[in-house]
Write a protein that holds these residues in place. Structure first.
Motif, PDB file in Angstrom:
ATOM      1  N   ILE A  29       0.839  -1.205   0.000  1.00 13.01           N
ATOM      2  CA  ILE A  29       0.000   0.000   0.000  1.00 13.01           C
ATOM      3  C   ILE A  29       0.873   1.254   0.000  1.00 13.01           C
ATOM      4  O   ILE A  29       0.649   2.182  -0.784  1.00 13.01           O
ATOM      5  CB  ILE A  29      -0.964  -0.008   1.201  1.00 13.01           C
ATOM      6  N   LEU A  30       1.873   1.292   0.855  1.00 11.91           N
ATOM      7  CA  LEU A  30       2.740   2.467   0.917  1.00 11.91           C
ATOM      8  C   LEU A  30       3.535   2.641  -0.381  1.00 11.91           C
ATOM      9  O   LEU A  30       3.708   3.764  -0.863  1.00 11.91           O
ATOM     10  CB  LEU A  30       3.670   2.368   2.120  1.00 11.91           C
ATOM     11  N   LEU A 141      -1.129  15.431  -3.688  1.00 13.84           N
ATOM     12  CA  LEU A 141      -2.149  14.764  -2.882  1.00 13.84           C
ATOM     13  C   LEU A 141      -1.743  13.327  -2.543  1.00 13.84           C
ATOM     14  O   LEU A 141      -1.873  12.890  -1.399  1.00 13.84           O
ATOM     15  CB  LEU A 141      -3.485  14.787  -3.620  1.00 13.84           C
ATOM     16  N   TRP A 142      -1.229  12.582  -3.534  1.00  4.97           N
ATOM     17  CA  TRP A 142      -0.770  11.214  -3.265  1.00  4.97           C
ATOM     18  C   TRP A 142       0.385  11.232  -2.265  1.00  4.97           C
ATOM     19  O   TRP A 142       0.477  10.361  -1.400  1.00  4.97           O
ATOM     20  CB  TRP A 142      -0.332  10.520  -4.555  1.00  4.97           C
ATOM     21  N   PHE A 143       1.264  12.225  -2.375  1.00  6.54           N
ATOM     22  CA  PHE A 143       2.399  12.307  -1.451  1.00  6.54           C
ATOM     23  C   PHE A 143       1.910  12.596  -0.032  1.00  6.54           C
ATOM     24  O   PHE A 143       2.401  11.995   0.938  1.00  6.54           O
ATOM     25  CB  PHE A 143       3.403  13.367  -1.913  1.00  6.54           C
ATOM     26  N   VAL A 144       0.932  13.479   0.106  1.00 13.13           N
ATOM     27  CA  VAL A 144       0.353  13.755   1.431  1.00 13.13           C
ATOM     28  C   VAL A 144      -0.314  12.495   1.983  1.00 13.13           C
ATOM     29  O   VAL A 144      -0.179  12.181   3.171  1.00 13.13           O
ATOM     30  CB  VAL A 144      -0.638  14.942   1.361  1.00 13.13           C
ATOM     31  N   CYS A 145      -1.015  11.752   1.119  1.00  7.48           N
ATOM     32  CA  CYS A 145      -1.623  10.485   1.553  1.00  7.48           C
ATOM     33  C   CYS A 145      -0.554   9.518   2.045  1.00  7.48           C
ATOM     34  O   CYS A 145      -0.753   8.821   3.055  1.00  7.48           O
ATOM     35  CB  CYS A 145      -2.411   9.842   0.413  1.00  7.48           C
ATOM     36  N   LEU A 146       0.576   9.469   1.373  1.00  8.96           N
ATOM     37  CA  LEU A 146       1.684   8.610   1.803  1.00  8.96           C
ATOM     38  C   LEU A 146       2.188   9.043   3.172  1.00  8.96           C
ATOM     39  O   LEU A 146       2.409   8.200   4.058  1.00  8.96           O
ATOM     40  CB  LEU A 146       2.819   8.649   0.780  1.00  8.96           C
ATOM     41  N   LEU A 147       2.372  10.347   3.369  1.00 11.66           N
ATOM     42  CA  LEU A 147       2.857  10.839   4.662  1.00 11.66           C
ATOM     43  C   LEU A 147       1.870  10.550   5.793  1.00 11.66           C
ATOM     44  O   LEU A 147       2.278  10.269   6.925  1.00 11.66           O
ATOM     45  CB  LEU A 147       3.134  12.344   4.587  1.00 11.66           C
ATOM     46  N   ILE A 148       0.591  10.595   5.483  1.00 12.87           N
ATOM     47  CA  ILE A 148      -0.429  10.286   6.492  1.00 12.87           C
ATOM     48  C   ILE A 148      -0.508   8.782   6.727  1.00 12.87           C
ATOM     49  O   ILE A 148      -0.620   8.313   7.862  1.00 12.87           O
ATOM     50  CB  ILE A 148      -1.805  10.846   6.067  1.00 12.87           C
ATOM     51  N   ALA A 149      -0.433   8.015   5.642  1.00 13.20           N
ATOM     52  CA  ALA A 149      -0.592   6.557   5.742  1.00 13.20           C
ATOM     53  C   ALA A 149       0.561   5.895   6.470  1.00 13.20           C
ATOM     54  O   ALA A 149       0.364   4.885   7.155  1.00 13.20           O
ATOM     55  CB  ALA A 149      -0.732   5.959   4.340  1.00 13.20           C
ATOM     56  N   TRP A 150       1.757   6.425   6.323  1.00  7.80           N
ATOM     57  CA  TRP A 150       2.936   5.792   6.917  1.00  7.80           C
ATOM     58  C   TRP A 150       2.738   5.521   8.409  1.00  7.80           C
ATOM     59  O   TRP A 150       2.893   4.385   8.852  1.00  7.80           O
ATOM     60  CB  TRP A 150       4.165   6.661   6.675  1.00  7.80           C
ATOM     61  N   PRO A 151       2.348   6.505   9.211  1.00  2.24           N
ATOM     62  CA  PRO A 151       2.152   6.202  10.633  1.00  2.24           C
ATOM     63  C   PRO A 151       0.769   5.621  10.968  1.00  2.24           C
ATOM     64  O   PRO A 151       0.586   5.029  12.032  1.00  2.24           O
ATOM     65  CB  PRO A 151       2.328   7.563  11.317  1.00  2.24           C
ATOM     66  N   VAL A 152      -0.204   5.784  10.051  1.00  2.00           N
ATOM     67  CA  VAL A 152      -1.575   5.380  10.367  1.00  2.00           C
ATOM     68  C   VAL A 152      -1.840   3.907  10.068  1.00  2.00           C
ATOM     69  O   VAL A 152      -2.509   3.227  10.854  1.00  2.00           O
ATOM     70  CB  VAL A 152      -2.588   6.282   9.614  1.00  2.00           C
ATOM     71  N   TYR A 153      -1.354   3.392   8.917  1.00  2.00           N
ATOM     72  CA  TYR A 153      -1.613   1.984   8.605  1.00  2.00           C
ATOM     73  C   TYR A 153      -0.983   1.108   9.666  1.00  2.00           C
ATOM     74  O   TYR A 153       0.163   1.307  10.055  1.00  2.00           O
ATOM     75  CB  TYR A 153      -1.081   1.610   7.228  1.00  2.00           C
ATOM     76  N   PRO A 154      -1.744   0.144  10.140  1.00  2.00           N
ATOM     77  CA  PRO A 154      -1.265  -0.652  11.272  1.00  2.00           C
ATOM     78  C   PRO A 154      -0.064  -1.532  10.915  1.00  2.00           C
ATOM     79  O   PRO A 154       0.021  -2.072   9.822  1.00  2.00           O
ATOM     80  CB  PRO A 154      -2.475  -1.505  11.644  1.00  2.00           C
ATOM     81  N   THR A 155       0.840  -1.627  11.888  1.00  2.00           N
ATOM     82  CA  THR A 155       1.960  -2.556  11.772  1.00  2.00           C
ATOM     83  C   THR A 155       1.531  -3.869  12.428  1.00  2.00           C
ATOM     84  O   THR A 155       0.426  -3.974  12.964  1.00  2.00           O
ATOM     85  CB  THR A 155       3.211  -2.000  12.459  1.00  2.00           C
ATOM     86  N   ASP A 156       2.392  -4.873  12.412  1.00  2.00           N
ATOM     87  CA  ASP A 156       2.009  -6.196  12.911  1.00  2.00           C
ATOM     88  C   ASP A 156       1.461  -6.202  14.343  1.00  2.00           C
ATOM     89  O   ASP A 156       0.416  -6.791  14.573  1.00  2.00           O
ATOM     90  CB  ASP A 156       3.166  -7.181  12.760  1.00  2.00           C
ATOM     91  N   PRO A 157       2.116  -5.560  15.335  1.00  4.99           N
ATOM     92  CA  PRO A 157       1.524  -5.624  16.688  1.00  4.99           C
ATOM     93  C   PRO A 157       0.143  -4.971  16.751  1.00  4.99           C
ATOM     94  O   PRO A 157      -0.774  -5.493  17.372  1.00  4.99           O
ATOM     95  CB  PRO A 157       2.525  -4.877  17.567  1.00  4.99           C
ATOM     96  N   GLU A 158      -0.005  -3.822  16.086  1.00  6.11           N
ATOM     97  CA  GLU A 158      -1.303  -3.137  16.092  1.00  6.11           C
ATOM     98  C   GLU A 158      -2.348  -3.953  15.346  1.00  6.11           C
ATOM     99  O   GLU A 158      -3.505  -4.041  15.766  1.00  6.11           O
ATOM    100  CB  GLU A 158      -1.174  -1.762  15.434  1.00  6.11           C
ATOM    101  N   LEU A 159      -1.942  -4.547  14.238  1.00  5.87           N
ATOM    102  CA  LEU A 159      -2.863  -5.335  13.432  1.00  5.87           C
ATOM    103  C   LEU A 159      -3.322  -6.575  14.191  1.00  5.87           C
ATOM    104  O   LEU A 159      -4.484  -6.963  14.091  1.00  5.87           O
ATOM    105  CB  LEU A 159      -2.215  -5.714  12.110  1.00  5.87           C
ATOM    106  N   SER A 160      -2.454  -7.164  14.964  1.00  9.61           N
ATOM    107  CA  SER A 160      -2.835  -8.342  15.763  1.00  9.61           C
ATOM    108  C   SER A 160      -3.941  -7.975  16.742  1.00  9.61           C
ATOM    109  O   SER A 160      -4.889  -8.741  16.923  1.00  9.61           O
ATOM    110  CB  SER A 160      -1.624  -8.898  16.513  1.00  9.61           C
ATOM    111  N   ARG A 161      -3.821  -6.805  17.357  1.00 14.55           N
ATOM    112  CA  ARG A 161      -4.883  -6.363  18.290  1.00 14.55           C
ATOM    113  C   ARG A 161      -6.200  -6.139  17.541  1.00 14.55           C
ATOM    114  O   ARG A 161      -7.273  -6.495  18.028  1.00 14.55           O
ATOM    115  CB  ARG A 161      -4.449  -5.090  19.012  1.00 14.55           C
ATOM    116  N   LEU A 162      -6.121  -5.554  16.350  1.00 15.39           N
ATOM    117  CA  LEU A 162      -7.334  -5.336  15.556  1.00 15.39           C
ATOM    118  C   LEU A 162      -7.975  -6.657  15.137  1.00 15.39           C
ATOM    119  O   LEU A 162      -9.204  -6.800  15.157  1.00 15.39           O
ATOM    120  CB  LEU A 162      -7.021  -4.492  14.322  1.00 15.39           C
TER     121      LEU A 162
END
Length: 178
Positions: A29-30, A141-162
């Motif tokens: 995605i990133l 706009l795509w670059f701003v979406c990338l900057l927002i998505a980088w910290p927002v999309y869940p990583t493995d520990p966060e995704l496991s909780r979800l």
């Protein structure tokens, strides 16, 4: 013919994407967001090049970037759909898909409006500049979406909780009510 090949390829690719690790889905995605930003920039530069380019080079740049953007966007959408479906409880999946479809529809439908506003606001008269302006805007706009998505999309520990929260919500939804 090419559209049918593309649709067929993505239909065949979906079962493969479902098996990707969470980290691979996030990376895809990133990466797609970064590639879309670059392709939009190349599109704008092909529409209104800062240096002299032949018409055939400009046409190849414009058509090539649009075709690649479609494939990259379809890939990103497919991977994002898989990720969202994996973490959304069964009871909320229709609502989630409705909001996603509404967002896509508004985004695509508002494009011509924003393009007109942009070229009018900057008083662009030259056809090449008018064609390039939306490309530069979309690249940003795509670059701003990338900057927002980088910290927002869940990583493995966060995704496991979800995923655990989804399983719990699904199991409660599957219980018969008394």
């Amino acid at each position: 013919q090419w559209g049918a090949i593309g649709v067929g390829t993505f239909c065949l690719a979906r079962p493969v994407v479902v098996k990707w690790s969470n980290a691979a889905q996030r990376a895809a995605i990133l990466s797609c967001l970064a590639i879309l930003s670059i392709l939009s920039l190349v599109f704008a530069m092909s529409a209104h090049p800062p240096m002299q380019l032949s018409n055939s080079t400009r046409a190849a740049g414009i058509l090539g970037t649009r075709a690649l953007s479609g494939l990259i966007w379809a890939t990103m959408t497919m991977v994002l759909n898989v990720m969202v479906t994996n973490i959304t409880p069964k009871g909320l999946q229709v609502h989630s898909e409705t909001i996603r479809t509404l967002g896509i529809t508004l985004g695509l439908g508002s494009g011509p409006l924003f393009s007109s506003i942009l070229t009018n606001a900057f008083e662009m008269e030259e056809p090449r500049a008018r064609a390039a302006a939306p490309g530069y805007f979309i690249a940003a706009l795509w670059f701003v979406c990338l900057l927002i998505a980088w910290p927002v999309y869940p990583t493995d520990p966060e995704l496991s909780r979800l995923l655990q929260a989804k399983e719990q919500a699904d199991s409660q939804a599957d219980k018969p009510s008394e």
